[in-house]
Design a protein around this motif. Structure first.
Motif, PDB file in Angstrom:
ATOM      1  N   SER A  26       0.818  -1.216   0.000  1.00 46.73           N
ATOM      2  CA  SER A  26       0.000   0.000   0.000  1.00 46.73           C
ATOM      3  C   SER A  26       0.853   1.268   0.000  1.00 46.73           C
ATOM      4  N   ARG A  39       1.369   2.557  -3.501  1.00 48.76           N
ATOM      5  CA  ARG A  39       0.169   3.262  -3.975  1.00 48.76           C
ATOM      6  C   ARG A  39       0.065   4.650  -3.345  1.00 48.76           C
ATOM      7  N   ASP A  40       0.373   4.742  -2.054  1.00 55.23           N
ATOM      8  CA  ASP A  40       0.305   6.026  -1.362  1.00 55.23           C
ATOM      9  C   ASP A  40       1.318   7.022  -1.924  1.00 55.23           C
ATOM     10  N   HIS A  42       2.412   7.182  -4.936  1.00 49.77           N
ATOM     11  CA  HIS A  42       1.988   7.620  -6.265  1.00 49.77           C
ATOM     12  C   HIS A  42       0.872   8.662  -6.212  1.00 49.77           C
ATOM     13  N   GLY A  43       0.259   8.834  -5.037  1.00 45.91           N
ATOM     14  CA  GLY A  43      -0.749   9.882  -4.908  1.00 45.91           C
ATOM     15  C   GLY A  43      -0.168  11.249  -5.206  1.00 45.91           C
ATOM     16  N   SER A  92       0.676  -8.497  -5.146  1.00 46.67           N
ATOM     17  CA  SER A  92       0.127  -7.303  -4.484  1.00 46.67           C
ATOM     18  C   SER A  92       0.967  -6.069  -4.781  1.00 46.67           C
ATOM     19  N   TYR A  93       2.289  -6.210  -4.813  1.00 42.54           N
ATOM     20  CA  TYR A  93       3.161  -5.069  -5.101  1.00 42.54           C
ATOM     21  C   TYR A  93       2.956  -4.566  -6.536  1.00 42.54           C
ATOM     22  N   GLU A  97       0.236  -4.966  -8.368  1.00 39.32           N
ATOM     23  CA  GLU A  97      -1.096  -4.364  -8.400  1.00 39.32           C
ATOM     24  C   GLU A  97      -1.094  -2.970  -7.789  1.00 39.32           C
ATOM     25  N   ALA A  98      -0.243  -2.762  -6.780  1.00 41.15           N
ATOM     26  CA  ALA A  98      -0.179  -1.469  -6.098  1.00 41.15           C
ATOM     27  C   ALA A  98       0.572  -0.420  -6.916  1.00 41.15           C
ATOM     28  N   GLY A  99       1.182  -0.839  -8.025  1.00 38.47           N
ATOM     29  CA  GLY A  99       1.845   0.124  -8.895  1.00 38.47           C
ATOM     30  C   GLY A  99       3.347   0.053  -8.957  1.00 38.47           C
ATOM     31  N   LYS A 108      -4.058  -6.024 -14.527  1.00 34.93           N
ATOM     32  CA  LYS A 108      -4.027  -4.565 -14.487  1.00 34.93           C
ATOM     33  C   LYS A 108      -4.522  -3.950 -15.784  1.00 34.93           C
TER      34      LYS A 108
END
Length: 215
Positions: free
Chosen positions: A140, A143-144, A146-147, A167-168, A170-172, A214
């Protein structure tokens, strides 16, 4: 050259981190990874004979993209580049090391953790940053980041395994640096290169599935 290497890392997404005890074993390790579908490897500079290992892999496996890892200063970066390293990975952020890479047109992927470090690395000219240790905050966190910083290309390193690689991505995460869960020292010492090949194949399958999901 640095642009093409970053592109290759983004396309393949999996970077096998190799810590060797001798250059004799590196060929067997890389051969297993190659047969399993891995095309990018990093040989850590705190391994005995790391420079010779880089030279050997570049000679025997011309299709492999070969990086030098655990690079702590620009002098070590230069030695690795002259040995044939296609990219440099560092555990920390050092402007001089990034500048050394730019001098030779070799990508330097510095280790960062905080948003401030990540943006500073980008401003220094790093095309990709290494989020290390990624296990501290988990997928996560990518993802945070990349905000507020969508321009960042992040390689997650530290604690990446078969259970969380999907998961990594998928998180970007643009790429994953995978160490002992892929190239386990015990497997090398026991000569179980078939297991390394099988693990590589499983990581490649996970990466392909995550990428497909994705799209």
């Amino acid at each position: 050259m640095s642009y093409q290497v970053i592109q290759a890392i983004e396309q393949n997404q999996l970077v096998a981190i190799i810590r060797i005890t001798s250059t004799d074993e590196v060929e067997s390790v890389v051969n297993s990874l190659f047969k399993g579908g891995i095309r990018i490897v990093e040989i850590t500079m705190n391994s005995p004979g790391a420079l010779q290992g880089i030279e050997r892999v570049k000679r025997v496996f011309p299709e492999m993209v070969v990086g030098a890892g655990t690079v702590l200063d620009p002098e070590t970066a230069r030695s690795a580049i002259l040995a044939g390293a296609d990219f440099i990975l560092t555990p920390t952020l050092k402007k001089e090391t990034i500048e050394m890479g730019r001098r030779y047109d070799v990508a330097v992927i510095p280790g960062v953790l905080s948003p401030t470090e990540a943006l500073t690395a980008y401003e220094y000219g790093a095309s990709m940053v290494k989020i290390f240790p990624a296990r501290t905050f988990g997928p996560s966190y990518i993802r945070d980041l990349h905000g507020p910083l969508p321009q960042l290309k992040c390689m997650a390193v530290g604690g990446i395994g078969l259970d969380n690689a999907h998961s990594y991505i998928e998180a970007g995460a643009a790429a994953l640096g995978i160490g002992s869960s892929l190239v386990d020292e015990r497997l090398i010492l026991s000569g179980d290169f078939a297991e390394i090949e099988e693990r590589a194949r499983r990581f490649v399958q996970i990466q392909q599935e995550a990428t497909t999901n994705k799209v």
